[in-house]
Design a protein around this motif. Structure first.
Motif, PDB file in Angstrom:
ATOM      1  N   TYR A 254      -0.130   5.345  -0.752  1.00 41.00           N
ATOM      2  CA  TYR A 254      -1.582   5.469  -0.673  1.00 41.00           C
ATOM      3  C   TYR A 254      -1.954   6.852  -0.144  1.00 41.00           C
ATOM      4  CZ  TYR A 254      -4.264   1.207  -1.670  1.00 41.00           C
ATOM      5  OH  TYR A 254      -4.945   0.198  -2.285  1.00 41.00           O
TER       6      TYR A 254
ATOM      7  N   GLU B 131     -14.970  -1.433  -6.018  1.00 42.19           N
ATOM      8  CA  GLU B 131     -14.071  -2.192  -5.165  1.00 42.19           C
ATOM      9  C   GLU B 131     -12.691  -2.332  -5.788  1.00 42.19           C
ATOM     10  OE1 GLU B 131     -14.892  -3.644  -2.138  1.00 42.19           O
ATOM     11  OE2 GLU B 131     -16.741  -2.521  -2.250  1.00 42.19           O
ATOM     12  N   ARG B 132     -11.658  -2.454  -4.939  1.00 41.39           N
ATOM     13  CA  ARG B 132     -10.308  -2.695  -5.400  1.00 41.39           C
ATOM     14  C   ARG B 132      -9.852  -4.069  -4.931  1.00 41.39           C
ATOM     15  NH1 ARG B 132      -6.779   2.824  -4.897  1.00 41.39           N
ATOM     16  NH2 ARG B 132      -8.192   4.153  -6.064  1.00 41.39           N
TER      17      ARG B 132
ATOM     18  N   ASP C 220      -7.294   6.798  -1.430  1.00 45.08           N
ATOM     19  CA  ASP C 220      -6.990   5.405  -1.730  1.00 45.08           C
ATOM     20  C   ASP C 220      -7.408   4.492  -0.582  1.00 45.08           C
ATOM     21  OD1 ASP C 220      -5.854   5.916  -4.235  1.00 45.08           O
ATOM     22  OD2 ASP C 220      -3.918   6.407  -3.344  1.00 45.08           O
TER      23      ASP C 220
ATOM     24  N   LEU D  54       0.824  -1.203   0.000  1.00 43.99           N
ATOM     25  CA  LEU D  54       0.000   0.000   0.000  1.00 43.99           C
ATOM     26  C   LEU D  54       0.859   1.254   0.000  1.00 43.99           C
ATOM     27  CD1 LEU D  54      -2.672  -1.064   2.635  1.00 43.99           C
ATOM     28  CD2 LEU D  54      -2.720  -1.403   0.175  1.00 43.99           C
TER      29      LEU D  54
ATOM     30  N   GLU E  55     -10.676  -3.606   1.743  1.00 46.50           N
ATOM     31  CA  GLU E  55     -10.194  -4.241   2.961  1.00 46.50           C
ATOM     32  C   GLU E  55     -10.060  -3.235   4.104  1.00 46.50           C
ATOM     33  OE1 GLU E  55      -9.922  -7.445   3.530  1.00 46.50           O
ATOM     34  OE2 GLU E  55     -10.776  -7.640   1.528  1.00 46.50           O
TER      35      GLU E  55
ATOM     36  N   ASP F  15     -10.331   1.540  -0.605  1.00 47.16           N
ATOM     37  CA  ASP F  15      -9.827   0.177  -0.462  1.00 47.16           C
ATOM     38  C   ASP F  15     -10.847  -0.666   0.312  1.00 47.16           C
ATOM     39  OD1 ASP F  15      -8.391  -2.076   0.967  1.00 47.16           O
ATOM     40  OD2 ASP F  15      -6.802  -1.346  -0.358  1.00 47.16           O
TER      41      ASP F  15
ATOM     42  N   GLU G 139      -7.600  -6.898  -3.300  1.00 42.87           N
ATOM     43  CA  GLU G 139      -6.692  -6.941  -2.157  1.00 42.87           C
ATOM     44  C   GLU G 139      -5.290  -7.282  -2.617  1.00 42.87           C
ATOM     45  OE1 GLU G 139      -5.983  -9.639   1.849  1.00 42.87           O
ATOM     46  OE2 GLU G 139      -7.864  -9.721   0.750  1.00 42.87           O
TER      47      GLU G 139
END
Length: 361
Positions: free
Chosen positions: A6, A138-139, A10, A3, A16, A14, A141
């Protein structure tokens, strides 16, 4: 964690990170705690991102989603742009295994104060990110990268975590505890080095014994479940729930095999052994968010509370070194526990942030 670089946006986008903030669990607590330890400069971004995620969640609960006027305001604010730093600290006393506990742990590392215009920017930025959240989605993981042949897992005070090892064994760490071991258990044995307290459910492997080194003792098993408590300067306790283990001195020849329902109590260096019967419910109570004091010395009980809630306790006018306490508290606040202790002992107390003062009358 992958990450690097970020921004606040961001983190908010994310999936998560949002899951950790809104629905934390032991695994995510360990993951983000490690990230904060390795990247302390990102703490302010994470604090602001967390505030934004919680703000957006509250707006959805209250209004059932974004209105058209909200969306217009959002686009205006995206064009205007706002500050992205926020150093407001979270002062948490009771840590119910949450994202807030991880952020509280590193609060003292940040010395900046939030100015008025940045505080206003938090709300504007929350609106601006709301629509971008919807559009960007969504991004995926990203995986954690291991940079050495040793893996270390550590739980801060007030947090408990569960780790599944590469062999399928499961370790539950109590607060203020640490395990370290070679990645993928290279070698002829599965060796774990423990500081603090942990409960082990070991995957059976007759060709590769599982050995835990803690408190001057080594505990060897093939497949079983047991608890080890070995905090610095405290008695070492090994308690067997199922299976069979052999316990031996690290610096001597003394060794014993114990059966389920039995345990070993020794000095911190592994000497002065005492074999004894154990109460499994008592030994594993901490895994169920339960504190049990059973004729426990008062000072020992206070050290337990310090680890459990991540606080420092100061005793004033404490003279009776023989004072002991008994009680069972499940998922209780520190205030409620101190109130309960006050029924049996004449004490007054003050809680100020993470500093607790107990005054004996």
């Amino acid at each position: 964690m992958g990450l690097s670089n970020y921004t606040v946006e961001d983190f908010v986008l994310d999936p998560e990170f949002r899951k950790w903030v809104l629905h934390p669990n032991n695994k995510s607590n360990v993951r983000w705690d490690r990230y904060l330890e390795e990247n302390p400069d990102y703490r302010e971004n994470i604090l602001l991102a967390r505030k934004i995620v919680l703000h957006l969640e509250e707006r959805h609960k209250q209004a059932g989603g974004l209105s058209e006027s909200d969306k217009i305001d959002i686009w205006k604010n995206i064009k205007i742009g706002v500050g992205r730093k926020n150093s407001a600290q979270q002062d948490v006393l009771v840590v119910p295994i949450s994202s807030e506990a991880i952020l509280s742990k590193t609060a003292e590392k940040s010395q900046k104060w939030l100015s008025f215009w940045r505080y206003a920017a938090v709300l504007l930025f929350a609106l601006a990110l709301g629509l971008s959240w919807v559009f960007f989605g969504e991004r995926k993981e990203e995986e954690t990268v291991v940079t050495s042949n040793w893996q270390v897992y550590e739980t801060p005070l007030g947090v408990k975590s569960t780790i599944t090892l590469s062999d399928g064994s499961v370790v539950t760490l109590n607060s203020g505890s640490q395990i370290r071991f070679k990645e993928s258990f290279t070698g002829q044995e599965r060796e774990i080095f423990l500081e603090g307290e942990a409960f082990f459910v070991v995957a059976r492997d007759t060709l590769k014994p599982f050995i835990v080194h803690a408190g001057g003792l080594s505990t060897q098993v093939l497949g079983t479940s047991f608890n080890i408590k070995a905090f610095k300067d405290e008695m070492t306790e090994i308690s067997l729930v199922a299976g069979l283990v052999e316990v031996k001195e690290q610096q001597g020849d003394h060794r014993e095999k114990i059966s389920p329902g039995e345990g070993i109590l020794s000095a911190p260096d592994g000497g002065n052994w005492k074999r004894r019967k154990i109460d499994v419910e008592y030994v594993t109570a901490w895994m169920h968010k339960t504190i049990v004091f059973d004729n426990t010395p008062f000072e020992t009980a206070m050290r337990t509370l310090e680890k459990w809630y991540g606080v420092q306790i100061k005793l004033v006018n404490f003279k009776d070194k023989e004072l002991k306490v008994t009680g069972k508290y499940q998922d209780e606040t520190l205030k409620n526990i101190l109130d309960g202790l006050g029924y049996g002992v004449r004490i007054d107390y003050r809680i100020k942030g993470k500093e607790v003062t107990i005054i004996f009358e």
